[in-house]
Design a protein around this motif. Sequence first.
Motif, PDB file in Angstrom:
ATOM      1  N   GLY A 123      96.655  82.416  13.187  1.00 47.40           N
ATOM      2  CA  GLY A 123      97.013  81.141  13.814  1.00 47.40           C
ATOM      3  C   GLY A 123      96.859  81.191  15.317  1.00 47.40           C
ATOM      4  N   SER A 124      97.941  80.948  16.029  1.00 50.33           N
ATOM      5  CA  SER A 124      97.935  80.983  17.499  1.00 50.33           C
ATOM      6  C   SER A 124      97.783  82.392  18.056  1.00 50.33           C
ATOM      7  CB  SER A 124      99.220  80.370  18.047  1.00 50.33           C
ATOM      8  OG  SER A 124     100.338  81.171  17.692  1.00 50.33           O
ATOM      9  N   GLY A 125      97.870  83.379  17.179  1.00 48.39           N
ATOM     10  CA  GLY A 125      97.822  84.776  17.620  1.00 48.39           C
ATOM     11  C   GLY A 125      99.169  85.332  18.017  1.00 48.39           C
ATOM     12  N   CYS A 126     100.235  84.588  17.769  1.00 41.67           N
ATOM     13  CA  CYS A 126     101.548  84.978  18.297  1.00 41.67           C
ATOM     14  C   CYS A 126     102.009  86.341  17.790  1.00 41.67           C
ATOM     15  CB  CYS A 126     102.593  83.903  18.017  1.00 41.67           C
ATOM     16  SG  CYS A 126     102.901  83.575  16.271  1.00 41.67           S
ATOM     17  N   ILE A 127     101.772  86.650  16.513  1.00 36.17           N
ATOM     18  CA  ILE A 127     102.217  87.940  15.986  1.00 36.17           C
ATOM     19  C   ILE A 127     101.378  89.067  16.567  1.00 36.17           C
ATOM     20  CG2 ILE A 127     102.365  89.380  13.919  1.00 36.17           C
ATOM     21  CD1 ILE A 127     103.124  86.893  12.331  1.00 36.17           C
ATOM     22  N   ALA A 128     100.061  88.969  16.435  1.00 35.21           N
ATOM     23  CA  ALA A 128      99.179  90.039  16.891  1.00 35.21           C
ATOM     24  C   ALA A 128      99.339  90.306  18.381  1.00 35.21           C
ATOM     25  CB  ALA A 128      97.729  89.681  16.570  1.00 35.21           C
ATOM     26  N   ILE A 129      99.410  89.245  19.167  1.00 28.63           N
ATOM     27  CA  ILE A 129      99.516  89.393  20.621  1.00 28.63           C
ATOM     28  C   ILE A 129     100.866  90.002  21.003  1.00 28.63           C
ATOM     29  CG2 ILE A 129      99.650  88.093  22.789  1.00 28.63           C
ATOM     30  CD1 ILE A 129      97.529  86.196  21.517  1.00 28.63           C
ATOM     31  N   THR A 130     101.925  89.557  20.345  1.00 30.40           N
ATOM     32  CA  THR A 130     103.251  90.116  20.619  1.00 30.40           C
ATOM     33  C   THR A 130     103.283  91.608  20.311  1.00 30.40           C
ATOM     34  OG1 THR A 130     104.351  88.002  20.203  1.00 30.40           O
ATOM     35  CG2 THR A 130     105.696  89.986  20.001  1.00 30.40           C
ATOM     36  N   LEU A 131     102.681  92.004  19.191  1.00 26.84           N
ATOM     37  CA  LEU A 131     102.635  93.423  18.841  1.00 26.84           C
ATOM     38  C   LEU A 131     101.822  94.205  19.868  1.00 26.84           C
ATOM     39  CD1 LEU A 131     102.036  93.242  14.971  1.00 26.84           C
ATOM     40  CD2 LEU A 131     104.209  93.468  16.194  1.00 26.84           C
ATOM     41  N   ALA A 132     100.682  93.667  20.279  1.00 27.66           N
ATOM     42  CA  ALA A 132      99.821  94.367  21.235  1.00 27.66           C
ATOM     43  C   ALA A 132     100.498  94.530  22.587  1.00 27.66           C
ATOM     44  CB  ALA A 132      98.504  93.617  21.388  1.00 27.66           C
ATOM     45  N   LEU A 133     101.257  93.525  23.012  1.00 23.13           N
ATOM     46  CA  LEU A 133     101.941  93.608  24.298  1.00 23.13           C
ATOM     47  C   LEU A 133     103.129  94.559  24.245  1.00 23.13           C
ATOM     48  CD1 LEU A 133     101.863  89.846  25.363  1.00 23.13           C
ATOM     49  CD2 LEU A 133     100.486  91.709  26.300  1.00 23.13           C
ATOM     50  N   ALA A 134     103.820  94.588  23.108  1.00 16.85           N
ATOM     51  CA  ALA A 134     104.990  95.471  22.979  1.00 16.85           C
ATOM     52  C   ALA A 134     104.597  96.913  22.734  1.00 16.85           C
ATOM     53  CB  ALA A 134     105.884  94.978  21.844  1.00 16.85           C
ATOM     54  N   LEU A 135     103.438  97.111  22.100  1.00 14.18           N
ATOM     55  CA  LEU A 135     102.959  98.456  21.764  1.00 14.18           C
ATOM     56  C   LEU A 135     101.567  98.628  22.372  1.00 14.18           C
ATOM     57  CD1 LEU A 135     103.999  98.390  17.989  1.00 14.18           C
ATOM     58  CD2 LEU A 135     105.265  99.472  19.870  1.00 14.18           C
ATOM     59  N   PRO A 136     101.487  98.842  23.673  1.00 14.05           N
ATOM     60  CA  PRO A 136     100.188  98.834  24.365  1.00 14.05           C
ATOM     61  C   PRO A 136      99.203  99.894  23.890  1.00 14.05           C
ATOM     62  CG  PRO A 136     101.954  99.619  25.812  1.00 14.05           C
ATOM     63  CD  PRO A 136     102.608  99.057  24.608  1.00 14.05           C
ATOM     64  N   LYS A 137      99.666 100.938  23.209  1.00 19.04           N
ATOM     65  CA  LYS A 137      98.745 101.955  22.687  1.00 19.04           C
ATOM     66  C   LYS A 137      98.259 101.626  21.276  1.00 19.04           C
ATOM     67  CE  LYS A 137     100.594 105.752  25.475  1.00 19.04           C
ATOM     68  NZ  LYS A 137     101.187 107.117  25.461  1.00 19.04           N
ATOM     69  N   ALA A 138      98.734 100.532  20.729  1.00 17.49           N
ATOM     70  CA  ALA A 138      98.345 100.154  19.372  1.00 17.49           C
ATOM     71  C   ALA A 138      96.922  99.590  19.346  1.00 17.49           C
ATOM     72  CB  ALA A 138      99.319  99.121  18.808  1.00 17.49           C
ATOM     73  N   ASN A 139      96.296  99.751  18.209  1.00 11.62           N
ATOM     74  CA  ASN A 139      95.010  99.121  17.922  1.00 11.62           C
ATOM     75  C   ASN A 139      95.315  97.927  17.019  1.00 11.62           C
ATOM     76  OD1 ASN A 139      92.524  98.367  16.763  1.00 11.62           O
ATOM     77  ND2 ASN A 139      91.699 100.433  16.987  1.00 11.62           N
ATOM     78  N   VAL A 140      95.215  96.719  17.565  1.00 12.99           N
ATOM     79  CA  VAL A 140      95.636  95.514  16.840  1.00 12.99           C
ATOM     80  C   VAL A 140      94.432  94.631  16.537  1.00 12.99           C
ATOM     81  CG1 VAL A 140      97.137  93.484  16.844  1.00 12.99           C
ATOM     82  CG2 VAL A 140      97.876  95.587  17.997  1.00 12.99           C
ATOM     83  N   GLU A 141      94.298  94.248  15.283  1.00 14.94           N
ATOM     84  CA  GLU A 141      93.267  93.300  14.871  1.00 14.94           C
ATOM     85  C   GLU A 141      93.945  92.119  14.183  1.00 14.94           C
ATOM     86  OE1 GLU A 141      89.836  94.844  12.911  1.00 14.94           O
ATOM     87  OE2 GLU A 141      89.890  96.746  14.016  1.00 14.94           O
ATOM     88  N   ALA A 142      93.257  90.983  14.187  1.00 16.97           N
ATOM     89  CA  ALA A 142      93.815  89.776  13.589  1.00 16.97           C
ATOM     90  C   ALA A 142      92.699  88.959  12.967  1.00 16.97           C
ATOM     91  CB  ALA A 142      94.552  88.951  14.641  1.00 16.97           C
ATOM     92  N   ILE A 143      92.982  88.355  11.827  1.00 20.69           N
ATOM     93  CA  ILE A 143      91.977  87.547  11.143  1.00 20.69           C
ATOM     94  C   ILE A 143      92.545  86.176  10.799  1.00 20.69           C
ATOM     95  CG2 ILE A 143      90.828  89.579  10.195  1.00 20.69           C
ATOM     96  CD1 ILE A 143      92.137  88.924   7.484  1.00 20.69           C
TER      97      ILE A 143
END
Length: 282
Positions: A123-143
């Motif tokens: 959707g708006s990316g709210c989950i993926a972006i929140t995870l990426a910002l909180a866990l900056p070393k994470a590898n986050v993808e979204a579909i």
Amino acid sequence: MNNTDVYSQLWHRLLPLYDKEEAVAIARLVLDTLFQLSLTDIVMGRADELSVADRQRLNDVADQLVKGMPVQYALHECVFCDHVFHVAPGVLIPRPETEELCRQVIADNATLPCPHMLDIGTGSGCIAITLALALPKANVEAIDLSKEALAIASDNALRLGAKVTFAERDALRLTAAPQPLWDAIVSNPPYVTEKERTDMRRNVLDYEPALALFVPDDDPLRFYRAIAHYATTALRKGGRLYFEINPLYADEMATLLHQQGFSDVDILKDAFGKQRFACGRK
């Protein structure tokens, strides 16, 4: 709006659609978002000092609100986990419950050195972006299946400085992963049944995308089943699957996850005491 008591006029215009408490809250949000006017500013009458151009801008937003447009769409933004996300009718408005889901995912994965995480139906990316910002070393993808949603999500990630990879994929047609990829898979898929339409507000039905909201009455878990099946091949050993769910089907969700072979299955309540989240471990 004339030159006196702009604030009062604004919330009174909303009374046919909202009760007084909600109308007042929306009026405060509008004045704060558009003009950075705090409650103290409003009490001191500074809303009545708006320029002609600003009054016209306020009128334009008010005209949209009285037609039933959700305030987040009228303002083109929504605050989620302390970040401002752009939203439009092509994506769902992020809800407070989903913030709780994000906090759970972050807490569970914070100790991993470089967690690989997938958000399905972003959707708006709210989950993926929140995870990426909180866990900056994470590898986050979204579909997501929606090109419009992916464009909005990509813009949000760029504005907020979040490193997220986006791709157009259908959650109902995910093929088995050739090898385990993810430490966490998260999804807030469509889960409102058609029979629940009658209990929903018109501003949701008229403006938010039905594709992201509704599932058939005879198959309410269709997205969960498809995603869970994909997760059985795509999650790494010990990886977790997280869902936001319809409380009406909490028991069925637990059964589904057990049947798919997940362990440590939990159904968690939200801040309102509703069974709102399901998670399991591979």
